[in-house]
Scaffold this motif. Structure first.
Motif, PDB file in Angstrom:
ATOM      1  N   LYS A 164       0.857  -1.183   0.000  1.00  0.00           N
ATOM      2  CA  LYS A 164       0.000   0.000   0.000  1.00  0.00           C
ATOM      3  C   LYS A 164       0.895   1.235   0.000  1.00  0.00           C
ATOM      4  CE  LYS A 164      -3.976  -1.971   2.402  1.00  0.00           C
ATOM      5  NZ  LYS A 164      -4.416  -2.748   1.357  1.00  0.00           N
ATOM      6  N   ALA A 165       0.340   2.324  -0.468  1.00  0.00           N
ATOM      7  CA  ALA A 165       1.119   3.549  -0.629  1.00  0.00           C
ATOM      8  C   ALA A 165       1.794   3.981   0.663  1.00  0.00           C
ATOM      9  CB  ALA A 165       0.219   4.670  -1.143  1.00  0.00           C
ATOM     10  N   ASP A 166       1.142   3.739   1.805  1.00  0.00           N
ATOM     11  CA  ASP A 166       1.687   4.233   3.063  1.00  0.00           C
ATOM     12  C   ASP A 166       2.602   3.252   3.779  1.00  0.00           C
ATOM     13  OD1 ASP A 166       0.264   6.557   2.689  1.00  0.00           O
ATOM     14  OD2 ASP A 166      -1.480   5.819   3.794  1.00  0.00           O
ATOM     15  N   ASP A 167       2.606   1.979   3.375  1.00  0.00           N
ATOM     16  CA  ASP A 167       3.360   1.014   4.177  1.00  0.00           C
ATOM     17  C   ASP A 167       4.466   0.282   3.416  1.00  0.00           C
ATOM     18  OD1 ASP A 167       1.906  -0.727   2.624  1.00  0.00           O
ATOM     19  OD2 ASP A 167       0.902  -1.725   4.293  1.00  0.00           O
ATOM     20  N   TYR A 168       4.880   0.797   2.279  1.00  0.00           N
ATOM     21  CA  TYR A 168       5.974   0.137   1.592  1.00  0.00           C
ATOM     22  C   TYR A 168       7.290   0.526   2.244  1.00  0.00           C
ATOM     23  CZ  TYR A 168       7.450   4.297  -1.025  1.00  0.00           C
ATOM     24  OH  TYR A 168       7.936   5.522  -1.388  1.00  0.00           O
ATOM     25  N   LYS A 169       8.213  -0.398   2.255  1.00  0.00           N
ATOM     26  CA  LYS A 169       9.510  -0.163   2.895  1.00  0.00           C
ATOM     27  C   LYS A 169      10.619  -0.372   1.866  1.00  0.00           C
ATOM     28  CE  LYS A 169       7.808   0.268   7.080  1.00  0.00           C
ATOM     29  NZ  LYS A 169       7.046   1.461   7.168  1.00  0.00           N
ATOM     30  N   ILE A 170      11.498   0.585   1.798  1.00  0.00           N
ATOM     31  CA  ILE A 170      12.638   0.510   0.887  1.00  0.00           C
ATOM     32  C   ILE A 170      13.896   0.491   1.738  1.00  0.00           C
ATOM     33  CG2 ILE A 170      13.876   1.636  -0.996  1.00  0.00           C
ATOM     34  CD1 ILE A 170      11.270   2.955  -1.816  1.00  0.00           C
ATOM     35  N   SER A 171      14.795  -0.412   1.431  1.00  0.00           N
ATOM     36  CA  SER A 171      16.029  -0.502   2.203  1.00  0.00           C
ATOM     37  C   SER A 171      16.888   0.742   1.983  1.00  0.00           C
ATOM     38  CB  SER A 171      16.815  -1.756   1.805  1.00  0.00           C
ATOM     39  OG  SER A 171      17.372  -1.586   0.510  1.00  0.00           O
ATOM     40  N   ASP A 172      17.769   0.998   2.924  1.00  0.00           N
ATOM     41  CA  ASP A 172      18.700   2.130   2.788  1.00  0.00           C
ATOM     42  C   ASP A 172      19.560   1.975   1.543  1.00  0.00           C
ATOM     43  OD1 ASP A 172      17.702   3.277   5.094  1.00  0.00           O
ATOM     44  OD2 ASP A 172      19.291   2.478   6.387  1.00  0.00           O
ATOM     45  N   ALA A 173      19.926   0.736   1.228  1.00  0.00           N
ATOM     46  CA  ALA A 173      20.753   0.475   0.043  1.00  0.00           C
ATOM     47  C   ALA A 173      20.005   0.853  -1.233  1.00  0.00           C
ATOM     48  CB  ALA A 173      21.181  -0.986  -0.002  1.00  0.00           C
ATOM     49  N   ASP A 174      18.705   0.506  -1.302  1.00  0.00           N
ATOM     50  CA  ASP A 174      17.912   0.872  -2.479  1.00  0.00           C
ATOM     51  C   ASP A 174      17.717   2.380  -2.562  1.00  0.00           C
ATOM     52  OD1 ASP A 174      17.474  -1.641  -3.704  1.00  0.00           O
ATOM     53  OD2 ASP A 174      15.885  -2.114  -2.279  1.00  0.00           O
ATOM     54  N   MET A 175      17.492   3.018  -1.423  1.00  0.00           N
ATOM     55  CA  MET A 175      17.315   4.476  -1.391  1.00  0.00           C
ATOM     56  C   MET A 175      18.579   5.194  -1.878  1.00  0.00           C
ATOM     57  SD  MET A 175      14.315   5.526   0.075  1.00  0.00           S
ATOM     58  CE  MET A 175      14.620   6.966   1.052  1.00  0.00           C
ATOM     59  N   THR A 215       7.464  18.331  -5.706  1.00  0.00           N
ATOM     60  CA  THR A 215       6.808  17.028  -5.579  1.00  0.00           C
ATOM     61  C   THR A 215       7.832  15.900  -5.497  1.00  0.00           C
ATOM     62  OG1 THR A 215       4.908  17.834  -6.829  1.00  0.00           O
ATOM     63  CG2 THR A 215       5.172  15.459  -6.694  1.00  0.00           C
ATOM     64  N   LEU A 216       8.911  16.021  -6.231  1.00  0.00           N
ATOM     65  CA  LEU A 216       9.914  14.954  -6.294  1.00  0.00           C
ATOM     66  C   LEU A 216      11.187  15.281  -5.527  1.00  0.00           C
ATOM     67  CD1 LEU A 216       9.563  14.182 -10.099  1.00  0.00           C
ATOM     68  CD2 LEU A 216       8.542  12.928  -8.198  1.00  0.00           C
ATOM     69  N   ALA A 217      11.237  16.432  -4.899  1.00  0.00           N
ATOM     70  CA  ALA A 217      12.468  16.895  -4.253  1.00  0.00           C
ATOM     71  C   ALA A 217      12.999  15.922  -3.199  1.00  0.00           C
ATOM     72  CB  ALA A 217      12.261  18.273  -3.635  1.00  0.00           C
ATOM     73  N   LYS A 218      12.121  15.273  -2.456  1.00  0.00           N
ATOM     74  CA  LYS A 218      12.554  14.372  -1.379  1.00  0.00           C
ATOM     75  C   LYS A 218      12.670  12.924  -1.836  1.00  0.00           C
ATOM     76  CE  LYS A 218      10.639  17.268   2.238  1.00  0.00           C
ATOM     77  NZ  LYS A 218       9.673  17.376   3.318  1.00  0.00           N
ATOM     78  N   LEU A 219      12.434  12.673  -3.102  1.00  0.00           N
ATOM     79  CA  LEU A 219      12.474  11.317  -3.645  1.00  0.00           C
ATOM     80  C   LEU A 219      13.822  11.091  -4.322  1.00  0.00           C
ATOM     81  CD1 LEU A 219      10.259   9.082  -3.807  1.00  0.00           C
ATOM     82  CD2 LEU A 219       9.812   9.867  -6.107  1.00  0.00           C
ATOM     83  N   SER A 220      14.595  10.135  -3.820  1.00  0.00           N
ATOM     84  CA  SER A 220      15.898   9.853  -4.437  1.00  0.00           C
ATOM     85  C   SER A 220      15.678   9.074  -5.735  1.00  0.00           C
ATOM     86  CB  SER A 220      16.770   9.022  -3.487  1.00  0.00           C
ATOM     87  OG  SER A 220      16.269   7.697  -3.376  1.00  0.00           O
ATOM     88  N   ASP A 221      16.675   9.089  -6.612  1.00  0.00           N
ATOM     89  CA  ASP A 221      16.590   8.288  -7.828  1.00  0.00           C
ATOM     90  C   ASP A 221      16.440   6.811  -7.486  1.00  0.00           C
ATOM     91  OD1 ASP A 221      16.824  10.583  -9.316  1.00  0.00           O
ATOM     92  OD2 ASP A 221      18.805  10.117 -10.137  1.00  0.00           O
TER      93      ASP A 221
END
Length: 154
Positions: A30-41, A95-101
């Motif tokens: 779900k949009a609010d509960d997905y988890k991305i690892s630090d490595a992926d971020m 909108t995308l400023a806080k989103l890493s590649d």
């Protein structure tokens, strides 16, 4: 009428593909509960933006993403209302400023909420070019907004 038929056909094809592969939107986090690892971020885009790469990404975006995200990335795609989606306007750089590649690549690859995953059906280089395209939409939109703001009213 022709365009509506095309959109319905595209949605049906995506649904058919998803059912045959066992991949459904409800299987995605779900949009609010997905988890991305630090490595992926922290992943850095290894693909330099180029006209050729953006053209290739635009082609995929046109048939896979545009129906929700809109042709200009404004979040006003044809199925947004019927699917009751809340979309963001990527033309606004904030909108995308806080989103890493890396995070964007992860979302494109794994999906998020009702967004289908591109997974391995789209080559990795093309997924990174999709990241470049989304960044280009934000840069273009930001430039248009700034120039409109700088132009004095008549």
């Amino acid at each position: 009428m022709k365009r509506s038929l095309l959109v319905v056909s595209a949605v049906l094809l995506v649904g058919l593909w998803a059912s045959r592969t066992g991949l459904r939107a409800q299987d995605n986090p779900k949009a609010d509960d997905y988890k991305i690892s630090d490595a992926d971020m922290a992943r850095v885009n290894p693909v330099k933006s180029s006209p050729e790469g953006l053209a290739e990404a635009r082609k995929v975006f046109g048939y896979d993403c545009e129906m929700c995200h809109g042709a200009k990335g404004d979040g006003k795609g044809e199925v947004v209302e019927s699917m009751k989606l809340t979309m963001r306007d990527w033309r606004d750089p904030a909108t995308l400023a806080k989103l890493s590649d890396g995070e964007m690549f992860y979302i494109i690859t794994k999906g998020k909420g009702k967004m289908m995953a591109e997974g391995e059906r789209v080559p990795e280089k093309l997924r990174w070019n999709l990241v470049n395209l989304v960044r280009a939409l934000a840069a273009k939109g930001g430039g248009e907004q700034k120039s409109a703001a700088a132009t004095p009213a008549p």
